[in-house]
Design a protein around this motif. Structure first.
Motif, PDB file in Angstrom:
ATOM      1  N   ILE A 206      64.802  68.901  -4.175  1.00 43.25           N
ATOM      2  CA  ILE A 206      65.540  67.681  -3.848  1.00 43.25           C
ATOM      3  C   ILE A 206      64.841  66.904  -2.734  1.00 43.25           C
ATOM      4  CG2 ILE A 206      67.792  68.465  -4.688  1.00 43.25           C
ATOM      5  CD1 ILE A 206      68.540  69.132  -1.840  1.00 43.25           C
ATOM      6  N   GLY A 207      63.604  67.290  -2.432  1.00 38.03           N
ATOM      7  CA  GLY A 207      62.787  66.441  -1.571  1.00 38.03           C
ATOM      8  C   GLY A 207      62.673  66.868  -0.116  1.00 38.03           C
ATOM      9  N   ALA A 208      63.074  68.093   0.224  1.00 36.71           N
ATOM     10  CA  ALA A 208      62.922  68.550   1.609  1.00 36.71           C
ATOM     11  C   ALA A 208      61.440  68.724   1.919  1.00 36.71           C
ATOM     12  CB  ALA A 208      63.647  69.872   1.807  1.00 36.71           C
ATOM     13  N   SER A 209      61.068  68.549   3.180  1.00 37.34           N
ATOM     14  CA  SER A 209      59.673  68.758   3.564  1.00 37.34           C
ATOM     15  C   SER A 209      59.386  70.260   3.505  1.00 37.34           C
ATOM     16  CB  SER A 209      59.439  68.252   4.979  1.00 37.34           C
ATOM     17  OG  SER A 209      60.063  69.129   5.902  1.00 37.34           O
ATOM     18  N   PRO A 210      58.118  70.630   3.252  1.00 39.51           N
ATOM     19  CA  PRO A 210      57.768  72.051   3.208  1.00 39.51           C
ATOM     20  C   PRO A 210      58.120  72.767   4.511  1.00 39.51           C
ATOM     21  CG  PRO A 210      55.951  70.718   2.383  1.00 39.51           C
ATOM     22  CD  PRO A 210      56.972  69.766   2.927  1.00 39.51           C
ATOM     23  N   GLN A 211      57.991  72.065   5.650  1.00 40.98           N
ATOM     24  CA  GLN A 211      58.303  72.700   6.939  1.00 40.98           C
ATOM     25  C   GLN A 211      59.781  73.066   7.016  1.00 40.98           C
ATOM     26  OE1 GLN A 211      56.681  69.969   6.428  1.00 40.98           O
ATOM     27  NE2 GLN A 211      54.852  69.791   7.686  1.00 40.98           N
ATOM     28  N   LEU A 212      60.640  72.155   6.587  1.00 39.34           N
ATOM     29  CA  LEU A 212      62.079  72.409   6.623  1.00 39.34           C
ATOM     30  C   LEU A 212      62.427  73.551   5.661  1.00 39.34           C
ATOM     31  CD1 LEU A 212      64.979  71.559   7.506  1.00 39.34           C
ATOM     32  CD2 LEU A 212      65.001  70.003   5.555  1.00 39.34           C
ATOM     33  N   ALA A 213      61.888  73.491   4.448  1.00 37.56           N
ATOM     34  CA  ALA A 213      62.177  74.511   3.442  1.00 37.56           C
ATOM     35  C   ALA A 213      61.747  75.887   3.940  1.00 37.56           C
ATOM     36  CB  ALA A 213      61.458  74.164   2.138  1.00 37.56           C
ATOM     37  N   ARG A 214      60.625  75.923   4.646  1.00 41.02           N
ATOM     38  CA  ARG A 214      60.077  77.159   5.161  1.00 41.02           C
ATOM     39  C   ARG A 214      60.972  77.740   6.261  1.00 41.02           C
ATOM     40  NH1 ARG A 214      55.083  79.789   6.926  1.00 41.02           N
ATOM     41  NH2 ARG A 214      55.219  79.645   9.154  1.00 41.02           N
ATOM     42  N   GLU A 290      66.830  82.996  15.072  1.00 41.37           N
ATOM     43  CA  GLU A 290      67.082  82.076  16.167  1.00 41.37           C
ATOM     44  C   GLU A 290      65.942  81.072  16.321  1.00 41.37           C
ATOM     45  OE1 GLU A 290      68.305  84.518  19.387  1.00 41.37           O
ATOM     46  OE2 GLU A 290      69.489  82.911  20.294  1.00 41.37           O
ATOM     47  N   ARG A 291      64.732  81.549  16.108  1.00 42.81           N
ATOM     48  CA  ARG A 291      63.555  80.698  16.262  1.00 42.81           C
ATOM     49  C   ARG A 291      63.517  79.612  15.180  1.00 42.81           C
ATOM     50  NH1 ARG A 291      57.684  81.133  14.803  1.00 42.81           N
ATOM     51  NH2 ARG A 291      58.682  81.972  12.952  1.00 42.81           N
ATOM     52  N   CYS A 292      64.034  79.950  14.001  1.00 38.79           N
ATOM     53  CA  CYS A 292      63.940  79.016  12.877  1.00 38.79           C
ATOM     54  C   CYS A 292      65.093  78.019  12.823  1.00 38.79           C
ATOM     55  CB  CYS A 292      63.902  79.777  11.557  1.00 38.79           C
ATOM     56  SG  CYS A 292      62.388  80.692  11.299  1.00 38.79           S
ATOM     57  N   THR A 293      66.207  78.349  13.475  1.00 39.67           N
ATOM     58  CA  THR A 293      67.396  77.500  13.346  1.00 39.67           C
ATOM     59  C   THR A 293      67.541  76.544  14.519  1.00 39.67           C
ATOM     60  OG1 THR A 293      68.663  79.230  14.458  1.00 39.67           O
ATOM     61  CG2 THR A 293      68.773  79.192  12.075  1.00 39.67           C
ATOM     62  N   GLN A 309      76.205  82.230  11.089  1.00 44.33           N
ATOM     63  CA  GLN A 309      76.080  80.833  10.664  1.00 44.33           C
ATOM     64  C   GLN A 309      74.827  80.215  11.258  1.00 44.33           C
ATOM     65  OE1 GLN A 309      79.637  78.492  10.570  1.00 44.33           O
ATOM     66  NE2 GLN A 309      78.540  76.594  11.055  1.00 44.33           N
ATOM     67  N   MET A 310      74.012  79.630  10.372  1.00 45.49           N
ATOM     68  CA  MET A 310      72.735  79.052  10.809  1.00 45.49           C
ATOM     69  C   MET A 310      72.725  77.580  10.438  1.00 45.49           C
ATOM     70  SD  MET A 310      70.323  82.074   9.288  1.00 45.49           S
ATOM     71  CE  MET A 310      71.148  82.188   7.708  1.00 45.49           C
ATOM     72  N   THR A 311      72.376  76.732  11.393  1.00 43.93           N
ATOM     73  CA  THR A 311      72.339  75.293  11.114  1.00 43.93           C
ATOM     74  C   THR A 311      70.924  74.767  11.311  1.00 43.93           C
ATOM     75  OG1 THR A 311      74.573  75.198  11.974  1.00 43.93           O
ATOM     76  CG2 THR A 311      73.458  73.102  11.611  1.00 43.93           C
ATOM     77  N   PHE A 312      70.490  73.982  10.381  1.00 44.75           N
ATOM     78  CA  PHE A 312      69.169  73.363  10.436  1.00 44.75           C
ATOM     79  C   PHE A 312      69.349  71.852  10.381  1.00 44.75           C
ATOM     80  CE2 PHE A 312      69.249  77.323   8.214  1.00 44.75           C
ATOM     81  CZ  PHE A 312      68.185  78.055   8.715  1.00 44.75           C
TER      82      PHE A 312
END
Lengths: 326, 122
Positions: A206-214, A290-293, A309-312
């Motif tokens: 759906i168009g997320a950047s590779p960095q976000l998806a990762r 924690e590092r990714c969220t 619960q993890m929020t990005f």
């Protein structure tokens, strides 16, 4: 960007041109040559050559004696024989046998192309490392292979065009939200990572950047592995995907974590030796998450269960609101 | 570094070919998948002795395009199948992790450098 410019745009991004270059440099002759090659013996007549060329629409044939390549005979040689009205003459009188130019199956197509250019010949027998004839290559074979590769590149460029440019570009509504649910089985390491991989693919689609998806994939993967290792009857992963924010919840119904603060310490783990043997249980899971969220909260009660619960946050460039480059 | 150079440096064999040409920028050697997830960057080679499918999963999550298994431990078929499906290249070297990493380093591949020291609070 218009569709017709798909390939050009693709080339501009440093893709296609370097790929073609790579192709010519790295593609081996064996991938381009004709492998089932017709051959004739030096004692065959020029008439037999004529029949073979006509029947199979080819322009030249390697000449083989005692399984050794001894020459090559082509349509030009046949024309000479016709001019001299010597169709009953054996091939060895007309074939090229001295200074025979050959190609090697393992060499790059580029090398073969150079030899064609320098010598002006139309075809080369292809030999393997032991000098055995394994095929024949013409300039036409190279052209066809390159055109095929170009076609592939074009299709790839077109596919790139169809992918959404920005996150959630393809879906429009007042308040868009996509909810994905995955059930995680306890102890099923074989399927471990399945849910995370699916969420990652969905985001990219759906168009997320590779960095976000990762970022999302790594955090979800750690959470998924935690459920597989610890949760009594497995657990649930919920992904709530919105244009500006992604929330992933991993929850289970026990056993629960006795000391949440301790569990969040880097290196702390209650995993069994079996789990550690599989490469997990290093006590880095929550640290990693924690590092990714952008936000993380962990609630747990012994005997009740745990909820992570993890929020990005989706950065503004990814929502497509601030940039408008096409 | 190209995969051919990895194969040559560590005397490895290619078990699953990559779907496209890979140029590795760095490498990470570990048997702890969380470490790998913490440290990997895209275009990083994953060197590991852990041959279960999770090694491939981890590489896929972290966008590491290739995995080098060490100490000659041939991975089980489910690992190779997953690698094929995910488009992750798989190689196998007869050297131990220490030696494979050393050979790659000498051949010019680098890691991520120093990390801050993390103390455990008790």
């Amino acid at each position: 960007m218009k569709r017709e410019f798909a390939l050009l745009g693709f080339m501009g991004s440093g893709g296609a041109l370097s790929k073609i270059h790579e192709l010519i440099r790295e593609m081996q002759v064996s991938r381009v040559m004709t492998a089932n090659v017709f051959t004739l013996s030096p004692d065959a007549t020029m008439k037999e050559l004529e029949d073979l060329l006509r029947e199979h629409h080819i322009s030249g044939v390697p000449v083989i004696e005692n399984q050794e390549l001894v020459g090559i005979v082509s349509i030009e040689d046949l024309i000479h024989a016709l001019e001299n009205q010597q169709l009953d003459t054996p091939i060895h009188e007309y074939m090229t046998s001295k200074g025979l130019i050959t190609a090697h199956a393992q060499e790059p197509v580029m090398e073969a192309l150079r030899r064609f250019e320098h010598t002006g010949i139309g075809r080369m027998p292809v030999l393997d490392a032991r000098g055995k004839l394994v095929g024949i290559i013409t300039r036409g074979d190279i052209t066809i292979a390159l055109l095929g590769a170009l076609q592939e590149l074009y299709t790839e460029a077109e596919a790139m065009q169809q992918r959404p440019q920005h996150f959630f570009d393809a879906l429009e509504s007042e308040n868009t939200s996509l909810l994905l649910r995955y059930r995680i089985e306890k102890g099923n390491f074989a399927r471990g990572g399945d849910a995370s991989a699916k969420i990652k693919r969905a985001l990219l689609r759906i168009g997320a950047s590779p960095q976000l998806a990762r970022r999302v994939a790594i955090a979800t993967y750690e959470a998924e592995i935690n459920l597989i290792i610890h949760a009594n009857d497995g657990g649930l992963i919920l992904a709530d995907i919105q244009p500006t924010e992604i929330t992933i919840v991993a929850q289970d119904s026990g056993p629960g974590i006795a000391d949440v603060d301790l569990a969040r310490q880097p290196g702390y783990s209650t995993a069994t030796p079996e789990v550690r043997e599989m490469g997990f249980g290093a006590g880095m899971g929550l640290t990693n998450i924690e590092r990714c969220t952008d936000r993380m909260s962990l609630w747990s009660a012994v005997g009740v269960g745990s909820r992570l619960q993890m929020t990005f946050k989706v950065s503004p460039e990814e929502t497509g609101e601030t940039s408008d480059d096409d | 570094m190209k995969l051919d150079e990895v194969l040559e440096a560590t005397e490895a064999e290619m078990l699953v070919k990559p779907p496209y040409n890979i140029d590795l920028e760095s490498a990470c050697a570990s048997d702890l998948m969380s470490d790998v997830l913490l440290f990997t960057k895209p275009s990083m080679l994953l060197v590991t002795g852990l041959t279960n499918p999770q090694a491939i999963r981890t590489a896929d999550m972290a966008e590491s395009p290739a995995v080098l298994f060490v100490r000659g431990k041939y991975p089980p078929p489910e690992t190779l199948e997953l690698a094929e499906e995910m488009g992750v290249a798989v190689m196998l070297s007869p050297y131990t992790m220490f030696e494979a990493a050393g050979l790659l380093y000498v051949a010019g591949l680098r890691g991520i450098g120093k990390l801050p020291i993390m103390r455990q609070q008790r």
